[in-house]
Write an enzyme that holds these catalytic residues in place. Sequence first.
Site, PDB file in Angstrom:
ATOM      1  N   CYS A  87       0.851  -1.201   0.000  1.00 15.23           N
ATOM      2  CA  CYS A  87       0.000   0.000   0.000  1.00 15.23           C
ATOM      3  C   CYS A  87       0.888   1.253   0.000  1.00 15.23           C
ATOM      4  CB  CYS A  87      -0.941   0.005   1.204  1.00 15.23           C
ATOM      5  SG  CYS A  87      -2.382  -1.078   1.010  1.00 15.23           S
ATOM      6  N   ASP A 133      10.413  -6.853  -8.851  1.00  9.01           N
ATOM      7  CA  ASP A 133      10.716  -7.409  -7.533  1.00  9.01           C
ATOM      8  C   ASP A 133      12.121  -6.966  -7.114  1.00  9.01           C
ATOM      9  OD1 ASP A 133       9.467 -10.077  -5.815  1.00  9.01           O
ATOM     10  OD2 ASP A 133      11.543  -9.473  -5.429  1.00  9.01           O
ATOM     11  N   HIS A 186      -0.193  -8.373   1.099  1.00  6.52           N
ATOM     12  CA  HIS A 186      -0.995  -7.595   0.142  1.00  6.52           C
ATOM     13  C   HIS A 186      -0.948  -8.422  -1.137  1.00  6.52           C
ATOM     14  CE1 HIS A 186      -2.175  -3.477  -1.736  1.00  6.52           C
ATOM     15  NE2 HIS A 186      -2.149  -4.352  -2.748  1.00  6.52           N
ATOM     16  N   HIS A 223      -0.454 -10.257  -4.372  1.00  8.62           N
ATOM     17  CA  HIS A 223       0.426  -9.953  -5.505  1.00  8.62           C
ATOM     18  C   HIS A 223       0.618 -11.200  -6.343  1.00  8.62           C
ATOM     19  CE1 HIS A 223       2.830 -10.981  -1.955  1.00  8.62           C
ATOM     20  NE2 HIS A 223       3.675 -11.598  -2.775  1.00  8.62           N
TER      21      HIS A 223
HETATM   22  P1  AMP Z   1       5.873 -13.278  -1.310  1.00 14.98           P
HETATM   23  O1  AMP Z   1       7.031 -13.922  -0.594  1.00 14.98           O
HETATM   24  O2  AMP Z   1       5.163 -14.144  -2.287  1.00 14.98           O
HETATM   25  O3  AMP Z   1       4.951 -12.594  -0.323  1.00 14.98           O
HETATM   26  O4  AMP Z   1       6.517 -12.152  -2.215  1.00 14.98           O
HETATM   27  C1  AMP Z   1       6.897 -10.905  -1.751  1.00 14.98           C
HETATM   28  C2  AMP Z   1       7.886 -10.383  -2.732  1.00 14.98           C
HETATM   29  O5  AMP Z   1       8.018  -8.982  -2.514  1.00 14.98           O
HETATM   30  C3  AMP Z   1       9.290 -10.976  -2.602  1.00 14.98           C
HETATM   31  O6  AMP Z   1       9.647 -11.615  -3.837  1.00 14.98           O
HETATM   32  C4  AMP Z   1      10.173  -9.760  -2.294  1.00 14.98           C
HETATM   33  O7  AMP Z   1      11.431  -9.823  -2.921  1.00 14.98           O
HETATM   34  C5  AMP Z   1       9.329  -8.625  -2.817  1.00 14.98           C
HETATM   35  N1  AMP Z   1       9.567  -7.327  -2.203  1.00 14.98           N
HETATM   36  C6  AMP Z   1       9.666  -7.064  -0.865  1.00 14.98           C
HETATM   37  N2  AMP Z   1       9.853  -5.744  -0.687  1.00 14.98           N
HETATM   38  C7  AMP Z   1       9.862  -5.167  -1.916  1.00 14.98           C
HETATM   39  C8  AMP Z   1      10.025  -3.824  -2.390  1.00 14.98           C
HETATM   40  N3  AMP Z   1      10.194  -2.789  -1.564  1.00 14.98           N
HETATM   41  N4  AMP Z   1      10.005  -3.605  -3.730  1.00 14.98           N
HETATM   42  C9  AMP Z   1       9.837  -4.637  -4.584  1.00 14.98           C
HETATM   43  N5  AMP Z   1       9.657  -5.915  -4.201  1.00 14.98           N
HETATM   44  C10 AMP Z   1       9.689  -6.184  -2.885  1.00 14.98           C
HETATM   45 ZN    ZN Z   2      -1.808  -3.265   1.238  1.00 14.89          ZN
END
Ligand code: AMP
Ligand code: ZN
Length: 113
Positions: A7, A30, A97, A99
């Site tokens: 968010c 990512d 959130h 994704h």
């Molecule tokens: P999940 O583990 O499926 O919840 O995926 C979360 C993803 O968010 C992971 O692949 C992280 O590398 C990615 N992530 C975490 N923080 C950020 C950020 N600030 N910008 C871009 N990706 C992020």
């Molecule tokens: Zn959110």
Amino acid sequence: MKNCLFCKIVAGTIPSSKVYEDDKILAFKDINPQAPVHVLVIPKTHIASVDEISEENSGIIAYIFENIPQIAKIAGLKNGYRVISNCGPDACQTVPHLHFHIVGGAPLADKMA
Ligand code: AMP
Ligand code: ZN
């Protein structure tokens, strides 16, 4: 949601490397890519996970999938890709959130888990 990382990315208070954005969804790179191309697509409205999808909010899910082909194209994917959503602790969801990971840019493992 006040304390939600994605968010905050939607609000612009945390920066992201944007791939695609419109009024309903955002796609960004990512931060810790697991493939040559690794993009996350999120709804701008807060939905915690796949487990929170319902008749009331499923329109945005259809909208995300309608847009994934063009997001994949913008990201340079030409030879296929994988779309993944981790849901809950056993799936190692780390950001609550919703994704969708779009990964590709090279042949991926033939097993998913
Ligand atoms: P999940 O583990 O499926 O919840 O995926 C979360 C993803 O968010 C992971 O692949 C992280 O590398 C990615 N992530 C975490 N923080 C950020 C950020 N600030 N910008 C871009 N990706 C992020
Ligand atoms: Zn959110």
